[in-house]
Design an enzyme around this catalytic site. Sequence first.
Site, PDB file in Angstrom:
ATOM      1  N   LYS A   1     -36.608  -9.162 -71.720  1.00 43.76           N
ATOM      2  CA  LYS A   1     -35.607  -9.546 -72.724  1.00 43.76           C
ATOM      3  C   LYS A   1     -35.197 -11.011 -72.535  1.00 43.76           C
ATOM      4  O   LYS A   1     -35.421 -11.587 -71.466  1.00 43.76           O
ATOM      5  CB  LYS A   1     -34.387  -8.622 -72.623  1.00 43.76           C
ATOM      6  CG  LYS A   1     -33.672  -8.662 -71.277  1.00 43.76           C
ATOM      7  CD  LYS A   1     -32.705  -7.491 -71.125  1.00 43.76           C
ATOM      8  CE  LYS A   1     -31.959  -7.590 -69.801  1.00 43.76           C
ATOM      9  NZ  LYS A   1     -31.133  -6.390 -69.552  1.00 43.76           N
TER      10      LYS A   1
ATOM     11  N   TYR B   1     -17.773 -39.728 -70.653  1.00 43.49           N
ATOM     12  CA  TYR B   1     -16.668 -39.350 -71.541  1.00 43.49           C
ATOM     13  C   TYR B   1     -15.391 -39.088 -70.748  1.00 43.49           C
ATOM     14  O   TYR B   1     -15.412 -38.458 -69.695  1.00 43.49           O
ATOM     15  CB  TYR B   1     -17.013 -38.078 -72.311  1.00 43.49           C
ATOM     16  CG  TYR B   1     -18.029 -38.256 -73.413  1.00 43.49           C
ATOM     17  CD1 TYR B   1     -17.883 -39.249 -74.385  1.00 43.49           C
ATOM     18  CD2 TYR B   1     -19.119 -37.409 -73.497  1.00 43.49           C
ATOM     19  CE1 TYR B   1     -18.812 -39.378 -75.400  1.00 43.49           C
ATOM     20  CE2 TYR B   1     -20.052 -37.536 -74.518  1.00 43.49           C
ATOM     21  CZ  TYR B   1     -19.896 -38.528 -75.463  1.00 43.49           C
ATOM     22  OH  TYR B   1     -20.815 -38.662 -76.462  1.00 43.49           O
TER      23      TYR B   1
ATOM     24  N   ARG C   1     -21.543   1.496 -71.454  1.00 45.05           N
ATOM     25  CA  ARG C   1     -21.936   0.375 -72.307  1.00 45.05           C
ATOM     26  C   ARG C   1     -22.848   0.897 -73.409  1.00 45.05           C
ATOM     27  O   ARG C   1     -22.483   0.897 -74.568  1.00 45.05           O
ATOM     28  CB  ARG C   1     -22.646  -0.674 -71.423  1.00 45.05           C
ATOM     29  CG  ARG C   1     -22.788  -2.012 -72.047  1.00 45.05           C
ATOM     30  CD  ARG C   1     -23.439  -2.984 -71.103  1.00 45.05           C
ATOM     31  NE  ARG C   1     -24.831  -2.639 -70.810  1.00 45.05           N
ATOM     32  CZ  ARG C   1     -25.668  -3.389 -70.110  1.00 45.05           C
ATOM     33  NH1 ARG C   1     -25.241  -4.527 -69.579  1.00 45.05           N
ATOM     34  NH2 ARG C   1     -26.904  -3.024 -69.912  1.00 45.05           N
TER      35      ARG C   1
ATOM     36  N   MET D   1     -23.966 -33.736 -74.047  1.00 43.12           N
ATOM     37  CA  MET D   1     -24.862 -32.806 -74.723  1.00 43.12           C
ATOM     38  C   MET D   1     -26.312 -33.005 -74.279  1.00 43.12           C
ATOM     39  O   MET D   1     -27.040 -32.053 -74.016  1.00 43.12           O
ATOM     40  CB  MET D   1     -24.766 -32.996 -76.242  1.00 43.12           C
ATOM     41  CG  MET D   1     -25.591 -31.991 -77.028  1.00 43.12           C
ATOM     42  SD  MET D   1     -25.594 -32.327 -78.799  1.00 43.12           S
ATOM     43  CE  MET D   1     -23.882 -32.042 -79.204  1.00 43.12           C
TER      44      MET D   1
END
Length: 397
Positions: free
Chosen positions: A49, A269, A147, A317
């Site tokens: 997964k 920043y 779950r 980023m």
Amino acid sequence: MSVPADNDALRRAGAVLTVDLGAIAANWRGLRDAGRANGRPIDCAAVLKADAYGTGAEKVGPRLAAEGCRHFFVAHIDEGIALRNVLPGLPIYVLNGLLAGAEGDLVEHELTPVLNHLGQLNAWRAAAQRYNRALDAVLHIDTGLNRLGFNQEEAQVLINERGRLRGLRLALIMSHLAASEEQSNPVNGEQLSRFRAFVRAMPGAPASFANSSGIFLGPDYHFDLLRPGAALYGINPLPERDNPMLPTVALHARVLQVRRIDAFQTVGYGGAWRAARAGRVATIALGYADGYFRALINRTHVHIAGRRVPVIGRISMDLVTIDVTDVPETECQPGDTVEVLGPHMSPDELAEHARTNGYEIMTSLGRRYARVYVDNPHTDEPAPESEAQTPASGDQA
Ligand SMILES: *Cc1c(COP(=O)(O)O)cnc(C)c1O
């Protein structure tokens, strides 16, 4: 693992993720052998997964199939559809279950839903009738995670009314552990007792219980099919002990620019880092958009030629700044690469710095990284010793 420098396509890459398929295969063999050490023919699946925990399911799946892996788990139907193209003929189980209206997609792509409640079971039976075929099904019994899965009452209904499965071929019954990485947590034994009781009441179907850490709880937890994800990819299944698994990924980022700064100047920043002395700062080509979390601010480091170099200032980023004042200028030039993950920094260690776990680091690995797949031979596959301990409240028989 280092980045092969002779590849044209890598010249323009800002950061390169190297995945060692041979190491993943060796980890799989080690886990399979831990199951077989019981003297029973136990099989070992692979959980693929989230793109095989960030490593690339469409590469990992076929590699493990070549190694002998015969069972594959994904979370989403679409993950299963993508895998089906590269894993023809082998069972692919969809953990998130049957979504209403998706029966046709599952049948078309020969995917097996992991049924999580009676409603899904009924819908899948109805599909079997419509298609006039005995469809494969997996039953997921909830034993304490609360779950997904049949609750205890619904599980009792299945035991009492076996006819509810008519028209289906029961491929597997399974449950999932809530705290398997805590070896002394009594919840493990409690879940084991519940699962055992269900397995005994449903003779004939193979059973699967242990995820990566569960394998290390000992043979009582192994049943017929092991179901590891994390450990295949090198995440430590035993957080309180040395990692028995081989590392499978390395991440190298390119130096884009190196600049001199004076004492008291700030970097990045918000001016979140201030230089105590004159020095040099290098800017490298990855950022939070690549899964290098903002939570790493002033908490981690990278390596240049094995030398530890602090990450400074806010994570941007697309960019990270590092203090290279103590690195010889010749060793840190634009175009050079620094080790972000590799022999000196495991996903588990970076996870500690980011206050998360190795799973989140791996599954967040950036989609922008250039990827290199290598297949190194490993004869030193891990030989995990499982703790042959008797669970506190597990009933024996
Ligand atoms: C993710 C998952 C696994 C694999 O767990 P790991 O801890 O990564 O080995 C096994 N079973 C189920 C139901 C899962 O959701």
